[in-house]
Design a protein around this motif. Structure first.
Motif, PDB file in Angstrom:
ATOM      1  N   SER A  37       0.843  -1.200   0.000  1.00 45.85           N
ATOM      2  CA  SER A  37       0.000   0.000   0.000  1.00 45.85           C
ATOM      3  C   SER A  37       0.875   1.246   0.000  1.00 45.85           C
ATOM      4  CB  SER A  37      -0.917   0.001   1.225  1.00 45.85           C
ATOM      5  OG  SER A  37      -0.147   0.060   2.403  1.00 45.85           O
ATOM      6  N   GLY A  38       0.237   2.401  -0.014  1.00 42.99           N
ATOM      7  CA  GLY A  38       0.945   3.681   0.023  1.00 42.99           C
ATOM      8  C   GLY A  38       0.719   4.500  -1.229  1.00 42.99           C
ATOM      9  N   ASN A  39       1.114   5.767  -1.169  1.00 43.48           N
ATOM     10  CA  ASN A  39       0.938   6.667  -2.317  1.00 43.48           C
ATOM     11  C   ASN A  39       1.683   6.178  -3.549  1.00 43.48           C
ATOM     12  OD1 ASN A  39      -0.742   8.411  -0.946  1.00 43.48           O
ATOM     13  ND2 ASN A  39       0.919   9.764  -0.299  1.00 43.48           N
ATOM     14  N   PHE A  40       2.890   5.691  -3.367  1.00 43.13           N
ATOM     15  CA  PHE A  40       3.660   5.197  -4.505  1.00 43.13           C
ATOM     16  C   PHE A  40       2.994   3.949  -5.085  1.00 43.13           C
ATOM     17  CE2 PHE A  40       7.339   2.942  -6.455  1.00 43.13           C
ATOM     18  CZ  PHE A  40       7.585   3.859  -7.458  1.00 43.13           C
ATOM     19  N   ALA A  41       2.421   3.104  -4.226  1.00 39.75           N
ATOM     20  CA  ALA A  41       1.690   1.921  -4.691  1.00 39.75           C
ATOM     21  C   ALA A  41       0.526   2.353  -5.581  1.00 39.75           C
ATOM     22  CB  ALA A  41       1.193   1.100  -3.515  1.00 39.75           C
ATOM     23  N   ASN A  42      -0.203   3.391  -5.159  1.00 37.74           N
ATOM     24  CA  ASN A  42      -1.316   3.896  -5.966  1.00 37.74           C
ATOM     25  C   ASN A  42      -0.828   4.377  -7.331  1.00 37.74           C
ATOM     26  OD1 ASN A  42      -3.041   3.414  -3.805  1.00 37.74           O
ATOM     27  ND2 ASN A  42      -2.871   5.505  -3.035  1.00 37.74           N
ATOM     28  N   GLN A  43       0.296   5.070  -7.357  1.00 34.61           N
ATOM     29  CA  GLN A  43       0.859   5.554  -8.623  1.00 34.61           C
ATOM     30  C   GLN A  43       1.289   4.399  -9.512  1.00 34.61           C
ATOM     31  OE1 GLN A  43       4.007   8.320  -7.714  1.00 34.61           O
ATOM     32  NE2 GLN A  43       2.685   9.561  -6.417  1.00 34.61           N
ATOM     33  N   LEU A  44       1.934   3.397  -8.922  1.00 37.65           N
ATOM     34  CA  LEU A  44       2.357   2.228  -9.695  1.00 37.65           C
ATOM     35  C   LEU A  44       1.161   1.522 -10.325  1.00 37.65           C
ATOM     36  CD1 LEU A  44       5.057   0.519  -7.442  1.00 37.65           C
ATOM     37  CD2 LEU A  44       5.407   1.580  -9.670  1.00 37.65           C
ATOM     38  N   MET A  45       0.123   1.328  -9.545  1.00 35.34           N
ATOM     39  CA  MET A  45      -1.031   0.583 -10.028  1.00 35.34           C
ATOM     40  C   MET A  45      -1.771   1.314 -11.141  1.00 35.34           C
ATOM     41  SD  MET A  45      -0.564  -2.157  -8.541  1.00 35.34           S
ATOM     42  CE  MET A  45      -1.975  -2.979  -9.233  1.00 35.34           C
ATOM     43  N   GLN A  46      -1.649   2.631 -11.201  1.00 38.51           N
ATOM     44  CA  GLN A  46      -2.259   3.386 -12.296  1.00 38.51           C
ATOM     45  C   GLN A  46      -1.499   3.200 -13.601  1.00 38.51           C
ATOM     46  OE1 GLN A  46      -2.698   7.452 -11.021  1.00 38.51           O
ATOM     47  NE2 GLN A  46      -4.013   6.884  -9.308  1.00 38.51           N
ATOM     48  N   GLN A  47      -0.258   2.698 -13.521  1.00 39.85           N
ATOM     49  CA  GLN A  47       0.580   2.549 -14.706  1.00 39.85           C
ATOM     50  C   GLN A  47       0.553   1.148 -15.304  1.00 39.85           C
ATOM     51  OE1 GLN A  47       4.531   4.189 -14.155  1.00 39.85           O
ATOM     52  NE2 GLN A  47       3.736   5.621 -12.650  1.00 39.85           N
ATOM     53  N   ILE A  48      -0.089   0.209 -14.631  1.00 42.31           N
ATOM     54  CA  ILE A  48      -0.151  -1.147 -15.178  1.00 42.31           C
ATOM     55  C   ILE A  48      -1.593  -1.480 -15.566  1.00 42.31           C
ATOM     56  CG2 ILE A  48       1.885  -1.894 -13.882  1.00 42.31           C
ATOM     57  CD1 ILE A  48       0.021  -3.414 -12.035  1.00 42.31           C
ATOM     58  N   PRO A  49      -1.771  -2.390 -16.507  1.00 35.79           N
ATOM     59  CA  PRO A  49      -3.116  -2.662 -17.018  1.00 35.79           C
ATOM     60  C   PRO A  49      -3.909  -3.661 -16.170  1.00 35.79           C
ATOM     61  CG  PRO A  49      -1.522  -3.913 -18.264  1.00 35.79           C
ATOM     62  CD  PRO A  49      -0.745  -3.068 -17.284  1.00 35.79           C
ATOM     63  N   LEU A  50      -3.917  -3.475 -14.859  1.00 36.89           N
ATOM     64  CA  LEU A  50      -4.706  -4.309 -13.956  1.00 36.89           C
ATOM     65  C   LEU A  50      -5.582  -3.413 -13.103  1.00 36.89           C
ATOM     66  CD1 LEU A  50      -2.066  -6.846 -12.567  1.00 36.89           C
ATOM     67  CD2 LEU A  50      -3.826  -7.294 -14.285  1.00 36.89           C
ATOM     68  N   ASN A  51      -6.816  -3.841 -12.889  1.00 33.03           N
ATOM     69  CA  ASN A  51      -7.733  -3.119 -12.017  1.00 33.03           C
ATOM     70  C   ASN A  51      -8.882  -4.052 -11.664  1.00 33.03           C
ATOM     71  OD1 ASN A  51      -9.749  -2.897 -14.163  1.00 33.03           O
ATOM     72  ND2 ASN A  51      -8.391  -1.345 -15.040  1.00 33.03           N
ATOM     73  N   GLN A  52      -9.864  -3.562 -10.924  1.00 31.63           N
ATOM     74  CA  GLN A  52     -10.990  -4.397 -10.505  1.00 31.63           C
ATOM     75  C   GLN A  52     -11.758  -4.971 -11.688  1.00 31.63           C
ATOM     76  OE1 GLN A  52     -13.726  -2.593  -7.794  1.00 31.63           O
ATOM     77  NE2 GLN A  52     -12.267  -2.571  -6.104  1.00 31.63           N
ATOM     78  N   ARG A  53     -11.868  -4.219 -12.769  1.00 35.39           N
ATOM     79  CA  ARG A  53     -12.603  -4.699 -13.937  1.00 35.39           C
ATOM     80  C   ARG A  53     -11.788  -5.698 -14.749  1.00 35.39           C
ATOM     81  NH1 ARG A  53     -13.148   0.618 -13.971  1.00 35.39           N
ATOM     82  NH2 ARG A  53     -11.899   0.856 -15.841  1.00 35.39           N
ATOM     83  N   GLU A  54     -10.470  -5.584 -14.718  1.00 36.26           N
ATOM     84  CA  GLU A  54      -9.579  -6.485 -15.457  1.00 36.26           C
ATOM     85  C   GLU A  54      -8.441  -6.916 -14.536  1.00 36.26           C
ATOM     86  OE1 GLU A  54      -8.457  -5.104 -19.347  1.00 36.26           O
ATOM     87  OE2 GLU A  54     -10.360  -4.052 -19.592  1.00 36.26           O
ATOM     88  N   PRO A  55      -8.713  -7.841 -13.612  1.00 30.68           N
ATOM     89  CA  PRO A  55      -7.729  -8.191 -12.591  1.00 30.68           C
ATOM     90  C   PRO A  55      -6.788  -9.352 -12.942  1.00 30.68           C
ATOM     91  CG  PRO A  55      -9.804  -9.212 -12.067  1.00 30.68           C
ATOM     92  CD  PRO A  55     -10.033  -8.404 -13.316  1.00 30.68           C
ATOM     93  N   ILE A  56      -6.948  -9.957 -14.105  1.00 32.07           N
ATOM     94  CA  ILE A  56      -6.208 -11.184 -14.430  1.00 32.07           C
ATOM     95  C   ILE A  56      -5.020 -10.877 -15.339  1.00 32.07           C
ATOM     96  CG2 ILE A  56      -6.400 -13.507 -15.413  1.00 32.07           C
ATOM     97  CD1 ILE A  56      -8.190 -12.874 -12.890  1.00 32.07           C
ATOM     98  N   PHE A  57      -3.895 -11.549 -15.087  1.00 32.54           N
ATOM     99  CA  PHE A  57      -2.734 -11.429 -15.966  1.00 32.54           C
ATOM    100  C   PHE A  57      -2.122 -12.809 -16.168  1.00 32.54           C
ATOM    101  CE2 PHE A  57      -1.049 -10.958 -11.700  1.00 32.54           C
ATOM    102  CZ  PHE A  57       0.143 -11.673 -11.715  1.00 32.54           C
ATOM    103  N   SER A  58      -1.324 -12.935 -17.222  1.00 32.90           N
ATOM    104  CA  SER A  58      -0.627 -14.185 -17.527  1.00 32.90           C
ATOM    105  C   SER A  58       0.846 -13.890 -17.724  1.00 32.90           C
ATOM    106  CB  SER A  58      -1.171 -14.817 -18.814  1.00 32.90           C
ATOM    107  OG  SER A  58      -2.501 -15.204 -18.658  1.00 32.90           O
ATOM    108  N   LEU A  59       1.685 -14.778 -17.198  1.00 36.47           N
ATOM    109  CA  LEU A  59       3.130 -14.682 -17.376  1.00 36.47           C
ATOM    110  C   LEU A  59       3.669 -16.069 -17.665  1.00 36.47           C
ATOM    111  CD1 LEU A  59       4.468 -12.444 -14.453  1.00 36.47           C
ATOM    112  CD2 LEU A  59       4.436 -11.893 -16.879  1.00 36.47           C
ATOM    113  N   ASN A  60       4.312 -16.237 -18.779  1.00 32.15           N
ATOM    114  CA  ASN A  60       4.925 -17.538 -19.087  1.00 32.15           C
ATOM    115  C   ASN A  60       6.255 -17.706 -18.385  1.00 32.15           C
ATOM    116  OD1 ASN A  60       2.796 -18.325 -20.730  1.00 32.15           O
ATOM    117  ND2 ASN A  60       3.673 -17.285 -22.506  1.00 32.15           N
TER     118      ASN A  60
END
Length: 122
Positions: free
Chosen positions: A94-117
């Protein structure tokens, strides 16, 4: 036998980035966590097996190589598959920097799934 390893960290007064917890769980068949709500971001990555991730909007069937995001204040439940229970790792933060990071990646409540090989990319 189900195994779970978790490290919880005492919050250091800082508004930038706090690590809430990190761990690994090797679950038993049908193991369920939730419904639960957390005050921090939580990212899970599935190392082996499969299971179901439920939000108030959707139900996702997931397997090794996939992961999911839980946002602060979001109610979720996840359940290990009965035939191939999952093993996963997680990190909560958590934290302000965490909020900023999460705005820069394509994950959110509507699209929470990712794949990594390549799990080394985590």
């Amino acid at each position: 036998m189900e195994k779970a390893v978790s490290l919880n960290f005492i919050s250091v007064p800082s508004d930038q980035l706090q690590l809430a917890n990190v761990g690994r769980s090797d679950t038993l068949s049908g193991h369920k966590y939730g419904p639960a709500v957390r005050p921090y971001y939580l990212i899970h990555y599935i190392l082996a097996g499969s299971g179901t991730f439920k939000t108030d909007q959707s139900i996702y069937k997931l397997h090794a190589g996939q992961g999911f995001l839980i946002e602060p204040g979001q109610e979720t439940t996840y359940i290990a598959d009965k035939n191939t229970p999952w093993s996963y790792v997680w990190v909560g933060f958590s934290g302000n920097f965490a909020n900023q990071l999460m705005q820069q990646i394509p994950l959110n409540q509507r699209e929470p799934i990712f794949s990594l090989n390549d799990p080394k990319r985590l």
